[in-house]
Design an enzyme around this catalytic site. Structure first.
Site, PDB file in Angstrom:
ATOM      1  N   TYR A  55      14.800  -3.523-102.335  1.00 28.34           N
ATOM      2  CA  TYR A  55      14.606  -4.970-102.159  1.00 28.34           C
ATOM      3  C   TYR A  55      15.541  -5.499-101.071  1.00 28.34           C
ATOM      4  CZ  TYR A  55      15.434  -9.911-102.878  1.00 28.34           C
ATOM      5  OH  TYR A  55      15.631 -11.262-102.657  1.00 28.34           O
ATOM      6  N   HIS A  83      15.073 -13.240 -90.283  1.00 28.15           N
ATOM      7  CA  HIS A  83      15.199 -13.046 -91.735  1.00 28.15           C
ATOM      8  C   HIS A  83      15.402 -11.549 -92.048  1.00 28.15           C
ATOM      9  CE1 HIS A  83      14.339 -15.488 -95.530  1.00 28.15           C
ATOM     10  NE2 HIS A  83      14.612 -14.283 -96.006  1.00 28.15           N
ATOM     11  N   ARG A 107      12.425  -9.216 -92.731  1.00 21.44           N
ATOM     12  CA  ARG A 107      11.902  -9.131 -94.095  1.00 21.44           C
ATOM     13  C   ARG A 107      10.663 -10.001 -94.306  1.00 21.44           C
ATOM     14  NH1 ARG A 107      15.462  -7.553 -97.843  1.00 21.44           N
ATOM     15  NH2 ARG A 107      15.063  -9.176 -99.373  1.00 21.44           N
TER      16      ARG A 107
HETATM   17  C1  GLV Z   1      14.999 -13.970 -99.644  1.00 20.18           C
HETATM   18  O1  GLV Z   1      15.278 -14.840 -98.868  1.00 20.18           O
HETATM   19  C2  GLV Z   1      14.641 -12.627 -99.274  1.00 20.18           C
HETATM   20  O2  GLV Z   1      14.623 -12.299 -98.075  1.00 20.18           O
HETATM   21  O3  GLV Z   1      14.336 -11.847-100.180  1.00 20.18           O
END
Ligand code: GLV
Length: 400
Positions: free
Chosen positions: A25, A280, A283
């Site tokens: 994750y 990000h 992701r």
């Molecule tokens: C949350 O912001 C993620 O990238 O899992």
């Protein structure tokens, strides 16, 4: 325990310490992970040309970020569920960041509340990341708590209008609601240090962790789906909301997830103090450009008016300097502090940050520079030509 030698070593240790579902994750990207590869390729393709014989006695890593002086040009990025990586992980991250003299940005989706983090890390420079809820009044009430906890800087995540398609999470059962399976059970059972030191400890002390900032009436275990519409993440967020937030929030306001010049201008018009040029961590959008490839254009356009930060894909101190050379004032790191935390709790997070500081210092010395902000003078872009099999890569197309 011997301290890992580099971020890769911390990542390996984290992989051993955490259940696979949690490790992946944090570690992985989205869809085919093209953006993740692109991040690394782009960072790797940049070189900085050293000056020799400059004889500077020492470097100065202190940096001004959004009105505060930090010990080095780093900020711990907001990461959801950091408290699952280690017991009270968010407090440990805040304490480690405080000892290293850098801010830490707490996620809306942390397990521990901003008040608890403030109590556990009184000296920390706390920033707060906002995911706006559908019920704006609830978000506004949260911001009042955040302000009371002494948060100086609000970071609004702008690049998540829907849930990304992270297929490994589905395979691993790491979804909300969590998919219980024999495989997931085995995964957890095979990591007894995490099971006993994190999960069972929470279960015995406070019960299954929840997203700490959600109002009590909507709070449910992180393993269960909250059905309340009021605290769904607002997928219709737009620039009018940012104008409104500007009226609500008196501290520094930063928009995270900007990858284009036009949006950078809109952030300025909306009254933001800064932006984070960010993918990000690769992701969310698998066709997003690497931030390092768009950063200098954005910094040229708005860098005089806004504090430009950048993030995604940092593995080394030299990556931090590459971002700064391209126009970032400072750099956010998300996965790396979590690897430190997974490896050895608060001390591990601090070790990781100290290691990065040392790498920044060594690289700066090698470049013959005194301050990270001088790195733009050393910037030289090179791109690798396609390799013929069996031949060594060649540098071509050198530009300034
Ligand atoms: C949350 O912001 C993620 O990238 O899992």
């Amino acid at each position: 325990m011997q301290r890992p030698l580099n971020a890769g070593g911390f990542r390996d240790a984290a992989r051993r310490a955490l259940p696979k579902a949690l490790f992946e994750y944090i570690d992985r990207g989205t869809e085919d992970e093209n953006a993740l590869r692109c991040l690394r390729n782009s960072l790797d393709s940049i070189t900085l040309v050293p000056r020799v014989l400059t004889g500077h006695p020492q470097r100065e890593l202190r940096t001004e970020i959004l009105g505060e002086t930090t010990a080095m040009p780093l900020v711990v990025a907001p990461t959801a569920l950091a408290g699952l990586v280690s017991h009270n992980g968010e407090i440990k991250l805040a304490r480690a960041a405080a000892r290293m003299g850098i801010p830490v940005c707490i996620s809306t989706q942390s397990i521990t509340t901003i008040e608890e983090i403030r109590a556990g890390a009184p000296g920390a420079s706390l920033w707060f990341q906002l995911y706006m809820w559908k019920d704006r009044n609830l978000s506004r009430a949260l911001l009042e708590r955040v302000e009371k906890a002494g948060v100086t800087t609000l970071v609004v995540t702008a690049d998540t209008p829907t849930s990304p398609k992270r297929e490994y999470n589905h395979r691993n059962g790491f979804s909300i609601p969590i998919k219980y399976s024999l495989r997931l059970g085995l995964d957890v059972a095979l990591h007894p240090r995490w099971l006993c030191g994190v999960l069972l400890r929470y279960l015995l002390e406070t019960g299954m962790p929840t997203y700490g900032h959600y109002p009590q009436e909507f709070r449910s275990a992180v393993t269960r789906l909250s059905i309340a519409e009021a605290v769904r993440l607002e997928n219709l967020l737009n620039w009018d909301d940012i104008h409104q937030l500007r009226r609500w929030w008196k501290g520094k306001l930063v928009i995270k997830g900007v990858l284009g010049v036009h949006d950078a201008h809109l952030a300025k018009t909306a009254g933001a103090d800064g932006i984070v040029v960010s993918a990000h961590g690769a992701r969310n959008l698998d066709i997003a450009p690497a931030p390092i490839d768009v950063l200098s254009g954005i910094a040229d356009a708005v860098g005089h008016d806004l504090d430009v930060l950048a993030d995604s894909g940092v593995k080394r101190g030299s990556d931090v300097l590459k971002y700064i050379a391209n126009g970032a004032r400072s750099v956010m790191i998300g996965r790396l502090p979590l690897w430190g935390l997974a490896t050895n709790g608060e001390a591990g997070a601090e070790d990781l940050l100290a290691m990065l500081r040392d790498e920044i210092d060594v690289t700066l010395t090698m470049l013959g520079l005194q301050q990270p902000s001088e790195c733009h003078t050393a910037l030289q872009r090179t791109r690798l030509t396609p390799q013929r099999s069996g031949t060594k890569s060649k540098f071509a197309e050198q530009g300034s």
